[in-house]
Every structure is written in C-alpha cells, then in structure tokens.
Design a protein around this motif. Structure first.
Motif, mmCIF file in Angstrom:
data_model
loop_
_atom_site.group_PDB
_atom_site.id
_atom_site.type_symbol
_atom_site.label_atom_id
_atom_site.label_comp_id
_atom_site.label_asym_id
_atom_site.label_seq_id
_atom_site.Cartn_x
_atom_site.Cartn_y
_atom_site.Cartn_z
ATOM 1 N N ASP A 150 0.860 -1.172 0.000
ATOM 2 C CA ASP A 150 0.000 0.000 0.000
ATOM 3 C C ASP A 150 0.902 1.229 0.000
ATOM 4 O O ASP A 150 2.117 1.128 0.104
ATOM 5 C CB ASP A 150 -0.951 -0.002 1.202
ATOM 6 C CG ASP A 150 -0.222 -0.129 2.542
ATOM 7 O OD1 ASP A 150 0.876 0.459 2.673
ATOM 8 O OD2 ASP A 150 -0.738 -0.807 3.440
ATOM 9 N N GLN A 151 0.289 2.395 -0.119
ATOM 10 C CA GLN A 151 1.063 3.626 -0.257
ATOM 11 C C GLN A 151 1.989 3.855 0.943
ATOM 12 O O GLN A 151 3.141 4.275 0.787
ATOM 13 C CB GLN A 151 0.123 4.822 -0.430
ATOM 14 C CG GLN A 151 0.825 6.122 -0.817
ATOM 15 C CD GLN A 151 1.399 6.065 -2.229
ATOM 16 O OE1 GLN A 151 0.705 5.687 -3.157
ATOM 17 N NE2 GLN A 151 2.664 6.409 -2.370
ATOM 18 N N GLU A 152 1.496 3.565 2.115
ATOM 19 C CA GLU A 152 2.280 3.845 3.313
ATOM 20 C C GLU A 152 3.535 2.992 3.391
ATOM 21 O O GLU A 152 4.637 3.503 3.608
ATOM 22 C CB GLU A 152 1.417 3.613 4.559
ATOM 23 C CG GLU A 152 2.158 3.912 5.866
ATOM 24 C CD GLU A 152 1.280 3.683 7.091
ATOM 25 O OE1 GLU A 152 1.793 3.883 8.213
ATOM 26 O OE2 GLU A 152 0.108 3.298 6.929
ATOM 27 N N ASN B 237 6.104 3.960 0.684
ATOM 28 C CA ASN B 237 6.838 5.184 1.012
ATOM 29 C C ASN B 237 7.875 4.940 2.119
ATOM 30 O O ASN B 237 8.942 5.560 2.128
ATOM 31 C CB ASN B 237 5.871 6.285 1.444
ATOM 32 C CG ASN B 237 5.011 6.782 0.292
ATOM 33 O OD1 ASN B 237 5.295 6.484 -0.872
ATOM 34 N ND2 ASN B 237 3.963 7.512 0.602
ATOM 35 N N GLU C 189 7.479 8.051 -5.672
ATOM 36 C CA GLU C 189 6.324 8.234 -4.794
ATOM 37 C C GLU C 189 5.171 8.904 -5.536
ATOM 38 O O GLU C 189 4.010 8.506 -5.398
ATOM 39 C CB GLU C 189 6.718 9.070 -3.575
ATOM 40 C CG GLU C 189 7.568 8.331 -2.560
ATOM 41 C CD GLU C 189 8.027 9.225 -1.417
ATOM 42 O OE1 GLU C 189 8.524 8.702 -0.413
ATOM 43 O OE2 GLU C 189 7.874 10.472 -1.544
ATOM 44 N N ALA C 190 5.494 9.919 -6.325
ATOM 45 C CA ALA C 190 4.451 10.638 -7.063
ATOM 46 C C ALA C 190 3.809 9.759 -8.129
ATOM 47 O O ALA C 190 2.584 9.769 -8.317
ATOM 48 C CB ALA C 190 5.042 11.894 -7.693
ATOM 49 N N GLU C 191 4.632 8.963 -8.816
ATOM 50 C CA GLU C 191 4.119 8.146 -9.907
ATOM 51 C C GLU C 191 3.362 6.917 -9.424
ATOM 52 O O GLU C 191 2.508 6.390 -10.140
ATOM 53 C CB GLU C 191 5.283 7.717 -10.812
ATOM 54 C CG GLU C 191 5.953 8.847 -11.561
ATOM 55 C CD GLU C 191 5.048 9.446 -12.616
ATOM 56 O OE1 GLU C 191 4.167 8.730 -13.137
ATOM 57 O OE2 GLU C 191 5.209 10.640 -12.926
ATOM 58 N N LYS D 234 1.353 6.608 -6.794
ATOM 59 C CA LYS D 234 0.086 6.824 -6.092
ATOM 60 C C LYS D 234 -1.073 6.211 -6.850
ATOM 61 O O LYS D 234 -1.878 5.449 -6.301
ATOM 62 C CB LYS D 234 -0.159 8.319 -5.890
ATOM 63 C CG LYS D 234 0.736 8.949 -4.825
ATOM 64 C CD LYS D 234 0.433 10.417 -4.667
ATOM 65 C CE LYS D 234 1.347 11.051 -3.614
ATOM 66 N NZ LYS D 234 1.093 12.505 -3.467
ATOM 67 N N ASP D 235 -1.177 6.511 -8.117
ATOM 68 C CA ASP D 235 -2.274 5.964 -8.922
ATOM 69 C C ASP D 235 -2.065 4.480 -9.209
ATOM 70 O O ASP D 235 -3.022 3.707 -9.224
ATOM 71 C CB ASP D 235 -2.386 6.732 -10.236
ATOM 72 C CG ASP D 235 -2.776 8.191 -10.022
ATOM 73 O OD1 ASP D 235 -3.651 8.438 -9.178
ATOM 74 O OD2 ASP D 235 -2.191 9.065 -10.686
ATOM 75 N N ARG E 244 -3.215 2.221 -6.452
ATOM 76 C CA ARG E 244 -4.665 2.157 -6.321
ATOM 77 C C ARG E 244 -5.311 1.422 -7.484
ATOM 78 O O ARG E 244 -6.524 1.294 -7.555
ATOM 79 C CB ARG E 244 -5.251 3.575 -6.227
ATOM 80 C CG ARG E 244 -4.975 4.267 -4.904
ATOM 81 C CD ARG E 244 -5.950 5.409 -4.680
ATOM 82 N NE ARG E 244 -5.777 6.465 -5.669
ATOM 83 C CZ ARG E 244 -5.059 7.578 -5.460
ATOM 84 N NH1 ARG E 244 -4.462 7.753 -4.285
ATOM 85 N NH2 ARG E 244 -4.946 8.498 -6.378
ATOM 86 N N GLU F 56 -8.740 9.989 -12.441
ATOM 87 C CA GLU F 56 -9.472 9.172 -11.492
ATOM 88 C C GLU F 56 -10.982 9.338 -11.713
ATOM 89 O O GLU F 56 -11.466 10.396 -12.095
ATOM 90 C CB GLU F 56 -9.135 9.591 -10.059
ATOM 91 C CG GLU F 56 -7.688 9.347 -9.682
ATOM 92 C CD GLU F 56 -7.448 9.671 -8.222
ATOM 93 O OE1 GLU F 56 -8.357 9.439 -7.400
ATOM 94 O OE2 GLU F 56 -6.360 10.165 -7.906
#
Length: 346
Positions: free
Chosen positions: A296-298, A301, A318-320, A322-323, A326, A334
C-alpha cells in the motif's frame, strides 16, 4: 593430472600443468548448463546457457555486460559451484597494474635468504683461482636466489599456475585503465606470462574466464574480439517473479507479484539509477520481515529507500506510484466519486 617442471639455461624455471580428466570442468550440453545452474539457484535464459556452454567447450572468455545488479558476478560464482571448480577473483579498479594482478616479487624475503646463505658463499667459491671463476660458480646457484620461492602470486598468476581447471572472474574490468586492458589481451591470448626473474609460465588447463562490465567505459574491439559477448538485461516480470519465489521462499504469492509489478513500473521512470534484481530481492525480504500482507502507499513510502538510492528518484517514484498502487493508470484521470457524479448530473 601431472606437473611438468623444468629448468632451462635461457629462461630459468618453467611450469606447465596438464590435466587428463574425464570431462570434469565441462558441461555436456546447453540443457545441462540450465539444469546445473538452476540447482545452484541461478535461473538463466537459454541465451545465457548457450554462451556459458560455448565458453567452456571452446575455451574462450566471456565478456558479460549489463546494468549493475543483474547477476553478472553471480554467474561466474554459480558456474564454479556447478562444475566444482575453484573461483579466483580479480577485482578491477582505476590504477590497477600488473604487479597487483599478476604477481609481486618479495625482495625482502630474497634479501633475508641472501643474508642467511652468505656464509655458504665461501664454500661455493672454494678452489677458484680467478674472479671470473668465482662469479661463474656463484651464477650456477641462480636457481636458489631466483625461484618461485620469492613470488607472491596474484589472481592472474594463480589461475595460470592452478593444477586444476578453475574459474577466473575479472570483475568490473571497465573500471581499469586502458593500459591494463592491453596487458589482459596478452594474457588472454594464450595464457602465457613472462616473469623476468624466472622465465615463462604457461597454463595447459585453460581457466574459464568471466569478465564483467557495467559499461563505465567502452571496452576495446580487441578485447571483445577475444571474448564471447553476453549482455544481461533486467529480466521479464515472469522470470523476475520466479527469481523472487526462489530466493525469498517465505514470501506470500500475492505480495511477490505486487513487488515485481511495482519494480517494473519504477524501471519505466526516468531515474538516475533503476532498481536491480538484487534490490528487488532486498525489498521482498524487507517486506517479509515487516510481515507485510500487500503493498500500500504507506509501506511503499516507508521502504522505497531499499530499492532507490537517490532522494530525487524516491520523490519521483512516490508521485508516480500513487495511482498505480490504487490500480488506476497514471495517465488516466481518477473516476469521480458519487457526490461529484450527482453534481455533474444536476
């Protein structure tokens, strides 16, 4: 196996090693390479297996190029294990010279022997009438003062003097100077080296030579002509997933798939250094230690620094991601939530 040792007036000492074996140090086929490397936890493509088989059969060096961390050095190690041969490694670096790669002459040891034996000189020259006769008598003892006793072998000479066939790994040859590369050409041509103090040394058991390069500089055409060329790139997602399963046996299947898919997504970015296979394995082991169920994102990171070594690369990833994490492609907008949908409809 036998050792031939001789003394000649013009060259001094000469060693030649011969091995009459029953196929040891050889692969029987390309399929045999794949199977035996696999038994040592190295998954290779048919192209890699073909080059390794031809190198052992034709006694030609392999020049392995590719990004850092894709298994170039590991290939040499696994070949030595698969064949049951000794691995001799020469780590290259800027400023490496012949003395550090071939041999060093132990002058201090020679001087010590001279001091110990000086009392014997009187006995040696006893009965001589002229200086020339005395010098000639002492010259007959050159083999005492100029012998392999005072040689400290380095990797290249170790591989040449080896009584059995061995694997010689010349690692990161691209970091060495062009002068040293020219010296290697001479050695790799016939595996014969000249030691001024004692003569010529030649290997009959030609070692299996693996040279690795990270493309820090372009290797010369002369070196490439003497070698079989092999480029190892990042593996496909399917092959990398197989490697993760093999090297990190305790990882959950779903997590392993997510790790590989995420690493391949990261490699598509314009980064200063893309994550290698070894870093994929480090990440998989890290997530297993953290008892992660899924990515997951957390957690991404928190652990991206395991596979990315530059802060700029981490921020970009990190920026790339995110999507991507998900499940929404980064180049697609989105989907609006229900409240927004109602507002649009109204």
């Amino acid at each position: 196996m036998f050792l031939r040792f001789r003394i000649t007036p013009d060259t001094g000492y000469s060693w030649r090693f011969n091995h009459k074996g029953n196929g040891d140090g050889m692969f029987s086929s390309i399929e045999d390479v794949t199977e035996r490397l696999g038994q040592n936890q190295y998954i290779c493509s048919r192209r890699i297996a073909t080059v390794v088989y031809l190198a052992t059969a034709l006694e030609k060096p392999i020049l392995v190029e590719g990004p850092a961390g894709v298994g170039k050095t590991e290939l040499a190690k696994v070949v030595s294990k698969a064949l049951g041969l000794e691995l001799i490694r020469l780590q290259c670096y800027e400023g490496l010279d012949e003395a550090k790669a071939l041999y060093e002459w132990e002058y201090a040891k020679q001087l010590l022997y001279t001091q110990i034996l000086k009392d014997k000189i009187g006995e040696i020259i006893e009965g001589t009438d002229t200086l020339n006769d005395a010098v000639a008598r002492i010259a007959e003892q050159d083999n005492v003062f100029f012998s392999d006793t005072f040689i400290l072998p380095r990797p290249l000479l170790q591989s040449i003097k080896a009584a059995e066939r061995c694997v010689l790994l010349i690692d990161e040859v691209d970091k060495s100077d062009s002068e040293f590369e020219a010296f290697l050409l001479e050695v790799l041509s016939d595996f014969t080296v000249s030691v001024p103090e004692i003569g010529t040394l030649q290997a009959i058991n030609i070692p299996i030579v693996v040279l690795t390069s990270n493309n820090a500089r372009e290797m010369s055409d002369a070196l490439k002509r003497r070698c079989l060329h092999l480029y190892i790139d990042f593996p496909s997602a399917e092959q990398e997933l197989e490697i993760v399963r093999l090297k990190v046996p305790g990882i959950r299947e779903e997590l392993a798939s997510q790790v590989v898919a995420t690493v391949h997504k990261i490699r598509e970015l314009d980064l200063k250094k893309s994550p290698s296979i070894s870093e994929t394995l480090d990440w998989a082991r890290t997530l297993a230690v953290l008892n992660a169920e899924e990515l997951d994102q957390e957690i991404v990171n928190d652990t991206l620094n395991v596979i990315l070594k530059y802060e700029g690369d981490i921020r970009k990833a990190e920026a790339e991601l995110k999507d991507f994490l998900r499940g929404t492609p980064a180049d697609e907008p989105e989907a609006p939530d229900e409240a927004v949908k109602k507002d649009i409809l109204h």
